[in-house]
Design an enzyme around this catalytic site. Sequence first.
Site, mmCIF file in Angstrom:
data_model
loop_
_atom_site.group_PDB
_atom_site.id
_atom_site.type_symbol
_atom_site.label_atom_id
_atom_site.label_comp_id
_atom_site.label_asym_id
_atom_site.label_seq_id
_atom_site.Cartn_x
_atom_site.Cartn_y
_atom_site.Cartn_z
ATOM 1 N N TYR A 248 0.985 -1.274 -0.013
ATOM 2 C CA TYR A 248 0.118 0.117 -0.008
ATOM 3 C C TYR A 248 0.752 1.174 -0.074
ATOM 4 C CZ TYR A 248 -4.500 -2.219 0.381
ATOM 5 O OH TYR A 248 -5.679 -2.984 0.259
ATOM 6 N N GLU B 65 3.066 -29.502 15.781
ATOM 7 C CA GLU B 65 1.982 -28.885 14.733
ATOM 8 C C GLU B 65 0.739 -28.187 15.186
ATOM 9 O OE1 GLU B 65 1.255 -31.745 11.656
ATOM 10 O OE2 GLU B 65 -0.320 -30.528 10.688
ATOM 11 N N ASP C 60 1.677 -34.631 12.734
ATOM 12 C CA ASP C 60 0.738 -35.394 12.444
ATOM 13 C C ASP C 60 1.447 -36.450 11.342
ATOM 14 O OD1 ASP C 60 -1.641 -34.401 13.415
ATOM 15 O OD2 ASP C 60 -2.157 -33.334 11.819
#
Lengths: 565, 565, 386, 386
Positions: free
Chosen positions: C112, C206, C258
């Site tokens: 921006y 995780e 996982d």
Amino acid sequence: MAEANQLFKEFKIQSVSEFFRRNAAMLGYTGKIRSLTTVIHEAVTNSLDACEEAGILPYVRVEIEELGREHYKVIIEDNGPGIPEKYITHVFGKMLAGTKAHRNIQSRGQQGIGISGAVMFAQITSGKATRVITSTGDDRIIEAWVKIDVDRNEGKIVKKEKHPNPKGWRGTRIELEVKNVRYVRSKQGIYWYLKLTAIANPHAHIELIEPDGKLIVFPRSSEDVPEPPVEMKPHPRGVLTDDVYRMAKKTRRSSIKRFLVGEFSRISDKKIDELIEYIAALRLIKTEKDKNVQEQLYERLMKGEVKAVLRSFKGYTKVVKQVAKLMEKPPEKLSWHEAEEIVEAFKYMKFLAPPTHGLRPIGEENIEKGLTNILKPEFVTAVTRSPKVYSGGIPFQVEVGLAYGGEIPGGFELLRYANRVPLLFDAGSCVTTLAARSVDWRRYKVDDLDRAPLVLMINVISVHVPYTGTGKQSIANVEEIQNEIRLAIMDAARKLQTYLSGKHRRLHQAKRRRTFEKYVPEIAKALSVLTGEPEEDVRNYFLSYIEGHFAAKETGGAEEVSENA
Amino acid sequence: MAEANQLFKEFKIQSVSEFFRRNAAMLGYTGKIRSLTTVIHEAVTNSLDACEEAGILPYVRVEIEELGREHYKVIIEDNGPGIPEKYITHVFGKMLAGTKAHRNIQSRGQQGIGISGAVMFAQITSGKATRVITSTGDDRIIEAWVKIDVDRNEGKIVKKEKHPNPKGWRGTRIELEVKNVRYVRSKQGIYWYLKLTAIANPHAHIELIEPDGKLIVFPRSSEDVPEPPVEMKPHPRGVLTDDVYRMAKKTRRSSIKRFLVGEFSRISDKKIDELIEYIAALRLIKTEKDKNVQEQLYERLMKGEVKAVLRSFKGYTKVVKQVAKLMEKPPEKLSWHEAEEIVEAFKYMKFLAPPTHGLRPIGEENIEKGLTNILKPEFVTAVTRSPKVYSGGIPFQVEVGLAYGGEIPGGFELLRYANRVPLLFDAGSCVTTLAARSVDWRRYKVDDLDRAPLVLMINVISVHVPYTGTGKQSIANVEEIQNEIRLAIMDAARKLQTYLSGKHRRLHQAKRRRTFEKYVPEIAKALSVLTGEPEEDVRNYFLSYIEGHFAAKETGGAEEVSENA
Amino acid sequence: MPKSKAVRREKPRERFSYDPTKVLTRLEEYGKKILEDIKIGKNPYFDIPMRGIGNVYFDEKRRVIRMGDKLSRRYFLNVAHARKFMQTLLIMAYVKRLVSENKHASLREAYYANKHTIPGTKENTFEDQRESDPIIEDLERMMGVLREEMHLTADRRGYIYGDIVIRDGEDEFNTSKLGMGGWAVPGTVEHLQFVEVNVDYALVVETAAMADRLIEEKFPKKEKALIIATQGQASRGVRRLIHRLHYEEGLPIIVFTDGDPYGWYIYSTIKQGSINLAYLSDKLATPEAKFVGMTMDDIERYGLKNVTEKLKGIPPNKKGGPTADYKRILEEMEYPWFQNREWQRQLKMAIKMGVRIEQQALANKSLEFVAKKYLPEKINNGELLP
Amino acid sequence: MPKSKAVRREKPRERFSYDPTKVLTRLEEYGKKILEDIKIGKNPYFDIPMRGIGNVYFDEKRRVIRMGDKLSRRYFLNVAHARKFMQTLLIMAYVKRLVSENKHASLREAYYANKHTIPGTKENTFEDQRESDPIIEDLERMMGVLREEMHLTADRRGYIYGDIVIRDGEDEFNTSKLGMGGWAVPGTVEHLQFVEVNVDYALVVETAAMADRLIEEKFPKKEKALIIATQGQASRGVRRLIHRLHYEEGLPIIVFTDGDPYGWYIYSTIKQGSINLAYLSDKLATPEAKFVGMTMDDIERYGLKNVTEKLKGIPPNKKGGPTADYKRILEEMEYPWFQNREWQRQLKMAIKMGVRIEQQALANKSLEFVAKKYLPEKINNGELLP
């Protein structure tokens, strides 16, 4: 149980006309719009063919009068050679009668059903006879009302009048009254059909008066009448056993040899000697028991080693002599089996490509005239390829025209023709559509084909155009034909590309320079922050560098090398 | 410029056979597989039709011998009535000759082209004559080799032998040698075609010997020979002006009135009086100048207010008398315009639906036999709807058969027939396909149609089946026909649903109970944690509650109300 | 349980030094070179190391992904380059301002701040953040500095919990004394100082749910561990933090994800860096990290078959396969750092069994199971994958 | 600048009391009722308030979304209900264990903990988390307790920074003394105690980047504000925290989001709750919250036209419209709490202008702009939307 004889009591023979009356769809009389287009097509085709054969610059006028709901009178008038009085019933009243169907010749029309089919269609929908006014330019004008006696497949003149012809008018005018049809200005209707016809026949002046009285003129743009197509002898690679067999029965030549030399193209006396060797070799190969050896021999024969193959058999000269003797037989004695042998040998032999002098392309100049005249484009080009052969022996030729911009609205349009006749239906499966779509148009500066103001016409010319169906509205996807079309399109597209590039080059150079200049203020500000150098100075360095670069370019002309890192 | 007379020198007349030789695709000889199927189709159709007309239980044997690459001998033998010697050339050698084409009758075959087309196809591909062996059961067997003289459209017996017939054999055996075709066991090939034919003709015993010698038998499962279809007089709403006009020219009746009463169905003497009034009314309405008034009068006429309409015109009785007089004219004097008036009046009048006694459905019982016999399903049902009318006057009838499970593999299969003849091509656009797909099969317990072991056969019967194209392989989407097919399918599907439900009901009840029981241990454990009550006790409470519930159900039989909260 | 060697803290190997003047000097050098070129009439350019798979390789010795030496030259006077040339200079000037004023900006703010209409045109300097982000990456590669060193912060994600004391500016705090919430890792961690480190190793977890489970079970205290929750793929801040804790404080890094291709990819990125950010391997990757679970062996060993989930996609031996999970596993089998017996075995097993196993599936045994049995057992026995 | 009345701290209105025995008692009551039914041969059932838009209404007086009184009855002896009936009891038993042992579990852990094969079948008690989550929602509605009160934690997201001291268990800390990182808000905030609150109001900020910007600019200190970063849609933990800070500590709540339908939806959810969680309005919603920006007026007022982005989708007056952003705005115009002049004007303007404006677009002015001018000006002048 009924007796056979009893059952066959009802056995009757139907006439061709009766058959087609019941199966009018086979002749293109299907659907209210298409039926009307078919009527016009048959009449206009007849007119153009007749003018061409007679060497006349055609003037064709089509008039559609609305008589009631789905009820029209259709008038087609030409300045053709006229029809001799005694042929009127044959031309208009008998199906399967015509001047071309039985010959090996490039033809616009159906095979002798065309105009009599239209007469029959008029008759079964409106009950009216077709009014024919014709003169060959002599002192009389014949006016005849023709009907078809469906049961006998014969024309019948209901009423006939003869008029004096003081001004020597020549031509034919026919008036048909048809029902159950509809006039619509769609892409499958008459207006569109005639427009396409006019493009492909720039030597014709075509007029249309629509039911609301509006006159539309497609004026002539070429003064050259095309040469009429001529009959071509069949090529050995393009015939079936049945063709050879039937031709042999009919010929008046004295021997099979003379018959083959005389009635086929590319068969000389020397070729007959070769043919004898090939037939003999094939006979001998068939006697070989070992399948593998046999296979090898066939392969060698295909490679042209006929003499070596012959020599590999003991006593081969005897067989050669037998075959040579066969060549001296009268042709009517040729057996089916022998005909088969000849056709099989043809497959192994090499022949010159078939003659193509009978093919009549529109020609690049005329295509350009036609497109320019009717579409008023900004750019036009055309490519007529030299004739080629498909399926081994059937000559064909492809030409394309390409028109761009000007009065052409956005949206790609493909105009399809076979032997100059517009094809209006079944575009999807047509080889022309497939070929046109397979070209990568962006390579030719046509970025968005579906929005480009582009018209592509494709005309496929052949004695035997391979249609996909009985409707004859779509050409089958034969590889050789597709390739030719693609090559022609790409050639034309390359010319378009050159045109488009030239048009934009100047514009482009100015735009390029602006591309660099507009970023300079931004760059100057940033570099000033980074280095502390005053913004104004940085800006000037960059601007004068750009100035120098483009000045050098104007004089030098070469692309800057440095850009291609 | 060439002279007209010169141009017409080449004008020749082509024979029908020549035409079809050049346009074999029109007759179904297109593609190597389809061409072979067409040959078989023509021969088998002839056999079945002949047996039916003669009241014989058909025995048809088809044998395919492979003679070489794309080269076959095809033999079709039947136990039909045989062909009288003098008709042999006509049946096999002349196109457009036949016993049905000219009559208003339900027919399996093409219109008199069928078998002679096959003979011609054999001839132009292999050069061979067709061998015909036939006897009507008398003391002689005729053996004849037939060719077509294409130029003359005539059969020609190349060779003929007569043999004694000591055992009184009756039937016809034909042998055709064809090239450029291929035998494949695909869904467009002969095996499939005969299988479908066998299903639709359970009274026929059909055998096929494949090129590899494999014998396939589709045995007979019904001993009733169907009644042959009978000729039906045309219905007033199903004729065009041209039909009336041409019939009038040919009739032997004494007056137009007698002609109409005698040769159309549903026209009585009383109807003629009505017709006179309608024609008169129409004549008068046409004299009305005010378009709005005219429109109103047409509407009132459509509503049947013919007398009121007449009375609104002064001096109408004079017109009625004129029309009445017309009815007394000899029919051959009927003008096209008068025929038009009659046909127009027909459109305003009310008639009984056309007679349908000529339609010959397979029948529910026979469909079930055919499907059971050939497909060995677990469940079969059939529905023959009563005849209906489309386009105002053309009678048709729909029947469907439905076979499920058993030896039917998974995957929905639709068998399409028109007048008992299998349709193998162009399934996509066929009304039968559309109708079958439009049914919500899940409503009938067929959850996944595309995996269900389900075969649906649909037979559309009519004197005039509205095919979509000249190939006659797909029936047009006529609303009335689609509706009938849907109703028939839904009716059959409902029976299937009942079967499927019944089959599973017992299973279902046990499964339900198990549904509740299996959760009890889980629930007991959880409730024990929540309440502290011993797990074992909780389990017992639940199990005895379930026990009680299902016991009550066995005796009471009603669904538990409490479940529907 | 006695601790295995795998989790003992080592000697520090590097000391972090962050010097803003280095970035400023380099920026000025680039600016001056451009200016010199243009003055002598030479088309000015930047040489930018190419991005993408074609320009990375695996450094077997230091065991990290590194950037190759392929350069792409960005000219001013080239229609295809001019706009990017301008954008590069704009961002460079912006970075100079940020660093000299000691301000930080997000990638979006940077976009921006530099977006405006070019005078006299309808064109914006940047039309989209998708234009400014790659320029910033280019600068990282070109100058060999992290974007964080240019004071451009990445999205923040992740938190830590454990007995270490961090100094951030004037603040000092112990991340195990902040309640259950832990301390949120900021986008830039360059300025952090580690005042006290009273843990034996860092356990990178995780999912937030698993980190919270371990905190609730008092795992960090009992096992002297620092919990680092990545909340999915580890953010740059978290990866930089792991890198610093390992090399500056000698903390062993153990990763717990996982048991599925995504989890293993998270591990892989922490350990070796990603292809996209290969140029940052030296500062972001931690090749010595080890992997505790979930592994395919865990399924049988702990009786978790019931709570596995099917892998997504089509297996390699089926028609149309491999797709989705299967395809990712096969890709991972090709990673240089997975070229060892242990990992190949795990990945092959996954394909064969066709299942995945989540960390939280351990809750099927009991809530305490992961903290009281699974992790202590595996970590202290050194049952870790390389 | 003098503070406006809008941001002055008010008197506390409620005191939080969390009583785990309440949940336990209710669970037992339900169990006993089921048992009584089955003993007398009655088909046992649960009465569960229906979810979805058909069973909510806007309480005009208290200005929150509330749940209606439509019930759905879940029987044991009904093939369509039996499985869910069993599942409901399983989760209830699990919650009882959690609460009595003072453990917390994530939704996913609750799923895994209760998933197993039903003996004698191939059926699992739960096949998917999509089966267990709705059962937990059912229990919330049925028993009128938050899932956090059942010790089931939602996903955590968001952090806070500001001069307040929080006690979490044994830990006490000041959330402005944790460096730039702030304090990560845990999934459950029921147990937190507010020891000291030295701020005038809480500023809820949508993006982490903006929150970090304000921290870097020392906004919390200068303006005596607590920054609450939601990082997108506010998590349940954050919303509960906002609710507690407002009602227990009297802190005014001021929300600062992007100027787009998603930002306004975030505001709307903080203020009034969502349709899905209507039954929790009493505990999660804060109807007195106010909105500072971004507004459509800001675009012109601060000259930000250049850094707006186009709204996505088709406007209502175009063919095929409204879709996407436009559709959402039109939906928001129907919300009862947006039925006032100010909001209708903003939303209409957005549709008319066809643009959105992000918080970070303020960086186009300068990095300090938002902290030094935009927020102080608007907040202290009370230029807030209701």
